[in-house]
Scaffold this active site. Structure first.
Site, short mmCIF file in Angstrom:
data_model
loop_
_atom_site.label_atom_id
_atom_site.label_comp_id
_atom_site.label_asym_id
_atom_site.label_seq_id
_atom_site.Cartn_x
_atom_site.Cartn_y
_atom_site.Cartn_z
N GLU A 54 4.71 8.81 -4.41
CA GLU A 54 3.33 8.73 -4.90
C GLU A 54 2.83 10.05 -5.51
OE1 GLU A 54 4.33 7.57 -1.94
OE2 GLU A 54 3.66 5.50 -1.72
N GLN A 117 -1.67 2.21 9.24
CA GLN A 117 -1.79 2.85 7.92
C GLN A 117 -3.24 3.06 7.50
OE1 GLN A 117 0.94 0.84 5.19
NE2 GLN A 117 2.56 2.23 5.86
#
Ligand SMILES: Cc1ncc(C[n+]2csc(CCOP(=O)(O)OP(=O)(O)O)c2C)c(N)n1
Ligand SMILES: [Mg+2]
Length: 573
Positions: A54, A117
């Site tokens: 990312e 998460q």
């Protein structure tokens, strides 16, 4: 306007289409699935570029934005997917790059419960975004998307974060997709103050030793034509910051090249002797000042900047003007005429001859030689993207940039790992242009997994690894200021980069001898089937000069390797 009955993810994709988005860079994950799904169900023409990390997605969006002037778009999942983008967001923020970062998030009822998460991305990104949203209602999406794009690329650009709970993107959106913005507190353009423009013109008319100092703001404002017109009208020399490269042609006779810590001797000497320094869209950062107290102490200092918070932050100017650089210069050009600078320009020419940038072509392969030849082979027309370190500074010195948006480098953040993904983003944005990435062996290894992305999309980027087997810039500081104690800088264990390139499906070429530089670069330029990686085995312990030691005034510039031991720098790094 007809009401839509689509879900939040689909609304987002439609809104991105309305903003003219061509590419989304990212990696999917649970919390982002509704948006990724909408990329399929809406049959959008926007291309989703699946990256391998990312951080690289953010640098690609950044490279795309710097090369095109349009915001780059990132889409990742929550938690680690989101936090992996933070370095890229900070990098863009430091260099005023427009970017939209969309992060998936846990569903609203689970927020604040340490759920799977869940990361407070809004909070973590807060210090390094221009603005951020945590979207709480699906019907807010169209308005928020519009605002985000507007905020990101108006005034002083920057990254905008949109954190997207999964139940928001999965929910039904009935809002008008062309929603109105609601930004009563945001006024990016300040009306020009005519008196300040006149005061600048008046100060210029009295100057016989002026220097125009051009920064990234001039480029962002598309003010390169006005900078040139001003320099030529006044007959004033021009120096650029690292990010200002390209805002004035570096091959122009009035160019002094880059100033600052590793700038040209003649640019730094010009600043020491100037009677007037006019910054156009630079933020007087510490890499160009020497010290705040000594910078331009005998000069009238003028600061033009779109961001009022920059005025007086580092340097207290005698005159300032808040505004878009192009608008200010257009106005200023109505009030200026040629100055008496013949003697000044002669003096600076003498410095150019006395202290040129130089290197030896004989003997072991030099990084400067490779860059100089890359400049010649590409006729100075390539988009040059750098990583961070010695190679970056050599590239800034030896690759002269003539056109705006052709020099992409992480300036404020100095982010290693920027080069390869930013080059990929730039090539996506400008497919017809040649993109050269000049990287170090250290930085390359921080994001080299993106060779896959370049191979899949057959991007013909030319990656030149200036391989000195060291974290060279840090090794140089240790040699100069820490009695050459090399701590944590030896990159022993580097892989065979040519084999690595081949493993990814890229073309890999070794470059070891000075005599082969031209041939290898021409071979790389001629290869268009995908990325090329040149492993240039350059001299291991070469150092970059000139150098202004950190925390020292510009007058203390070191031209050659010093014979005596230098004091340890105490101030900023
Ligand atoms: C992410 C990150 N980590 C650490 C640094 C500190 N740093 C600045 S330059 C440099 C060395 C870079 O080495 P390399 O990529 O091989 O380039 P070279 O200086 O040898 O040309 C380091 C470690 C940084 N700028 N960015
Ligand atoms: Mg290195």
């Amino acid at each position: 306007m007809a009401k839509s009955t689509i879900d939040g993810g689909q609304a987002i994709v439609k809104c991105l289409e309305n903003e003219g988005v061509e590419y989304i860079f990212g990696i999917s994950g649970g919390a982002a699935i509704p948006i990724f799904d909408a990329i399929i169900t809406t049959k959008t023409k926007i291309k989703m570029i699946l990256v391998r990390h990312e951080q690289a997605a953010a640098h690609m969006a950044d490279g795309y934005a710097r090369a095109t002037g349009k915001p780059g778009v990132v889409l990742v999942t929550s938690g680690p997917g989101a936090t992996n983008t933070l370095t890229g967001i900070m990098t863009a923020h430091m260099d005023s790059v427009p970017m939209i970062v969309m992060t998936g998030q846990q569903i609203r009822p689970m927020l604040g419960k340490d759920s799977f998460q869940e990361a407070d991305m809004f909070g973590m990104a807060l210090p390094c975004v221009k603005h951020s949203y945590l979207v709480k209602e699906t019907n807010d999406l169209p308005r928020i998307l519009r605002e985000a794009f507007y905020i990101s690329n108006s005034g002083r650009p920057g990254p905008v974060l949109i954190d997207l709970p999964k139940d928001v993107t999965a929910g039904e959106c009935t809002a008008d997709l062309h929603a109105e913005m609601d930004l009563p507190g945001y006024a990016p353009e300040t009306p020009l103050d005519q008196n300040q423009v006149l005061a600048i013109a008046e100060a210029l008319s009295k100057s016989t030793r002026p220097v125009l100092l051009v920064g990234h703001g001039a480029m962002i404002a598309n003010a390169a034509p006005q900078v040139r017109q001003l320099a030529e009208t006044l007959q004033a020399p021009v120096t650029m910051t690292l990010l200002g490269k390209g805002a004035f042609p570096e091959t122009h006779e009035l160019s002094l090249g880059m100033l600052g810590m590793h700038g040209t001797a003649y640019a730094n000497k010009a600043l020491c002797e100037a009677d007037l320094i006019m910054s156009i869209g630079s933020r007087f950062d510490d890499r160009i000042l020497g010290t705040q107290a000594t910078f331009g102490r005998n000069a009238v200092k003028i600061h033009i900047d779109i961001d009022p918070s920059e005025i007086g932050k580092m340097i207290t100017p005698d005159i300032h003007c808040v505004g878009d650089a192009q608008e200010v210069l257009k106005e200023l050009l109505k009030h200026v005429s040629t100055l008496k600078t013949e003697d000044w320009l002669k003096r600076l020419d003498k410095y150019k001859k006395q202290f040129p940038l130089k290197y030896k072509k004989e003997g072991r392969l030099k990084a400067q030689h490779v860059i100089d030849e890359a400049f010649r082979v590409s006729r100075g027309k390539a988009i040059v993207v750098t990583d961070v370190g010695q190679h970056q500074m050599w590239a800034a010195q030896f690759y002269r940039v003539d056109e705006p948006n052709n020099w992409l480098s992480s300036g404020g953040a100095g982010t290693m790992g920027f080069g390869v993904p930013a080059a990929i983003g730039a090539q996506f944005g400008r497919p017809k242009d040649t993109v050269i990435a000049i990287v170090g062996d250290g930085g390359f290894q921080m994001t080299n997994q993106e060779l896959t992305t370049a191979v899949i999309h057959k991007l013909p980027i030319k990656i030149i690894i200036l391989n000195n087997h060291y974290l060279g810039m840090v090794r140089q500081w240790q040699e100069m200021f820490y009695d050459d104690r090399k701590s944590g800088v030896d990159l022993v264990g580097n892989p065979d980069f040519v084999k690595l390139a081949k493993a990814y499906g890229a073309l890999g070429i070794n470059l070891k001898r000075s005599g082969d530089v031209r041939r290898v670069l021409k071979q790389a330029m001629a290869y268009n089937d995908g990325p090329v990686v040149i492993n240039a085995e350059v001299e291991k312990t070469d150092n970059i000069f000139p150098m202004i030691p950190p925390g020292r005034p510009l007058e203390d510039m070191i031209m050659e390797p010093p014979r005596r031991k230098l004091e340890k720098p105490t101030g900023s790094t």
